[in-house]
Enzyme design. Sequence first.
Site, PDB file in Angstrom:
ATOM      1  N   LEU A  68       0.843  -1.186   0.000  1.00  0.00           N
ATOM      2  CA  LEU A  68       0.000   0.000   0.000  1.00  0.00           C
ATOM      3  C   LEU A  68       0.889   1.250   0.000  1.00  0.00           C
ATOM      4  O   LEU A  68       0.946   1.991   0.957  1.00  0.00           O
ATOM      5  CB  LEU A  68      -0.889  -0.040   1.252  1.00  0.00           C
ATOM      6  CG  LEU A  68      -2.271   0.591   1.156  1.00  0.00           C
ATOM      7  CD1 LEU A  68      -3.163  -0.019   2.226  1.00  0.00           C
ATOM      8  CD2 LEU A  68      -2.203   2.093   1.307  1.00  0.00           C
ATOM      9  N   GLU A  70       1.675   3.921  -3.000  1.00  0.00           N
ATOM     10  CA  GLU A  70       1.545   4.365  -4.387  1.00  0.00           C
ATOM     11  C   GLU A  70       2.853   4.921  -4.918  1.00  0.00           C
ATOM     12  O   GLU A  70       3.219   4.695  -6.069  1.00  0.00           O
ATOM     13  CB  GLU A  70       0.438   5.425  -4.508  1.00  0.00           C
ATOM     14  CG  GLU A  70      -0.966   4.883  -4.367  1.00  0.00           C
ATOM     15  CD  GLU A  70      -1.410   4.740  -2.924  1.00  0.00           C
ATOM     16  OE1 GLU A  70      -0.617   5.083  -2.007  1.00  0.00           O
ATOM     17  OE2 GLU A  70      -2.539   4.274  -2.689  1.00  0.00           O
ATOM     18  N   HIS A 139     -12.320  10.487  -2.088  1.00  0.00           N
ATOM     19  CA  HIS A 139     -12.408   9.335  -2.989  1.00  0.00           C
ATOM     20  C   HIS A 139     -13.393   9.577  -4.122  1.00  0.00           C
ATOM     21  O   HIS A 139     -13.943   8.644  -4.691  1.00  0.00           O
ATOM     22  CB  HIS A 139     -12.873   8.086  -2.231  1.00  0.00           C
ATOM     23  CG  HIS A 139     -12.024   7.699  -1.077  1.00  0.00           C
ATOM     24  ND1 HIS A 139     -12.073   8.330   0.124  1.00  0.00           N
ATOM     25  CD2 HIS A 139     -11.081   6.724  -0.959  1.00  0.00           C
ATOM     26  CE1 HIS A 139     -11.218   7.769   0.957  1.00  0.00           C
ATOM     27  NE2 HIS A 139     -10.590   6.799   0.326  1.00  0.00           N
TER      28      HIS A 139
END
Lengths: 337, 368
Positions: A68, A70, A139
């Site tokens: 996790l 990026e 999001h």
Amino acid sequence: MARTITMRQAINEALDQEMTRDPSVICMGEDIVGGAGSPGEDDAWGGVLGVTKGLYAKHGDRLLDTPLSESAYIGAAIGAATCGLRPVAELMFIDFMGVCFDQIYNQAAKFRYMFGGKAVTPVTIRAMVGAGLRAAAQHSQMLTPVFTHIPGLKVVCPSTPYDTKGLLIGSIRDDDPVIFCEHKAMYDMEGEVPETSYSIPLGEANVVREGGDCTIVAYGLMVHKATEAAETLASEGVECEVVDLRSLSPLDLDTVIESVEGTGHLVCVDEANPRCSIAADVSAQVAQHAFGSLRAPIAMVTAPHTPVPFAPGLEDAYIPDAARVAKAVRSTVATGA
Amino acid sequence: MAPIVPIVMPKWGLSMKEGQVVEVLVAEGDQLAVGDDLIEVDTDKISGIVEATAAGMLRRLVAEVGRTYPVKGLLGVVADESVGDDDIDAFVAGYAVPSAAEDEAEASAYHTIDVDGIMVRYGRLGGGERTVLLIHGYGGDLDNWLFTTTALAEGFDVVALDLPGHGQSAIFLPGETVADLARFVERFCEVLALGRVDVVGHSLGGAIAARLAIDHPDRVERLALIAPVGLGPEINTGYLDGFASARSRRDLKAVLAELYTDQTHVSREMVDQVLRYIRLDGVPQLLARLRAGITADDVQADQPVLDLDPAQVPLLVMWGSADRVVPAAHAAAAPAGAEVVVLEGGGHMVQIERPGQVNATLARHLRR
């Protein structure tokens, strides 16, 4: 043969066929394999919304589950692209792009230019965009303008399963870094898609509806709002031409201008925030290059200049809808009649 | 009482469900003759004209511009002046769109079959003692017969195939010459157990049909060739190359314009459909191979139509006089005994531009 599948299946099929065709294509991202080999529901989850499900069984280790982080795996994908692979990295939500921005805009986007064309970076970064899933401000953004601003990046945002498969294959085969934006509210949208591979060139808009009274420019989910508005307006005697940009960079300005020359009216629809948006860019370019064709001021229908609200009622009001598009068209057509 | 004849939404091709009225070209009270243009209709595949099928006065116009009607939906009513308005009103009010069972039958009109390892899509419609095989041209598919299949299906068992490498058949060529394709069509007939057939071929399909008749005389009963390749040296190679190399909608639209005199046929839907085909992996290369196989030094490589004997195989040659792909002047070279019909002003896709005349001429030839 063509048959009806969802946009989710269209993405899966594009990845599957390109991995089969070209051994240099690999996929990487968080949970895209998703615990293959573990028992029960955890097995082969296939990404946060199940888009890559089943690919691990076919292509094995060419799908990489990443930590996790990026910044780490987007950097790795870009590095692999410069060394000869064609990675497709899934970045889950485009909202997270910020943590790996240096890799994208200062490295990937610059290599071809700074090395005088001797280096290419054929990486595709897939990411979910858009509001409507009650996923709150972090999001739900439509960050397409951020990437469109940067020379050296290509930006794609399809509106149908057919375009999704063809544009994703086109993106993977493209030698430049491509930000491939998938609207999360459209994964279950169905459409007719050929089984055979095909690629749609980047930088070609699609006229999805013809009409002589007003041009509506849109992309992604907004194409459907625009078409819905156009249907309503048709019953009132106003015929709209709906242009789906499909690629935001490169931008097919020719098709937009050709349409505006025929209609004299332009409404730009964008789910992004209005400042420096795709709508603002298209409006500015049409004003610069086709001012003489306009019979009324250009109108924009966008989200407001605020973060995406979490309250369902507010989120629904935030996303441009067909009624707002229709209202903008009525107003511009009345002005320049 | 004189008859009341409904004007209904036609069914063009195998999959049409509805059509949108774009323009109405007549008004109530007009005297209609058979074949008159009545209503312009748009479908998801093609734009076309509804023609009058009965003579008489247009007593009632039901069709409204912009509205969509199902296949066989009522668009208007033709009847003699002697028929009372009440009867017309009752007819309109009582008209029901026939549907159900027939729809199911037509849904299964598309089939696929494996011919020597190559998947072939074909459509089969109608019924009758005689089978008519329709062969499309270079880059085409069975939808080139949209207006032909349903008309011929009223008296014949109509079979239309997508040639290999075309339409929704496998993207594969069993060979790139006219003879190779004729051999494949013969195999297709064998696998389907079609027996003796009448063959209608358009453009390259015309040359294939002629070759089939020469190489397999037991297979072919009658021939009808529309704008056929195979009757002279000239062919528009700019069209062949432009089609194979078009990458954008704009390029393709300019190429497809060559096919028609009336450019309204080059609709967005039609261009889109062809674009979807030529973008399939392998199609541009396949078309380039086929182009090379059917030409030699930029003229037609084979002229099988010249070798036909109409005394053995009755031959009809039809052409649009304004054909810009294969010149209509070739019609003059048709072998003695052939019936030659040149439709003034029609383009290469004359079966789409002049469906009424083409279908009537075809039916007359096939029934002879």
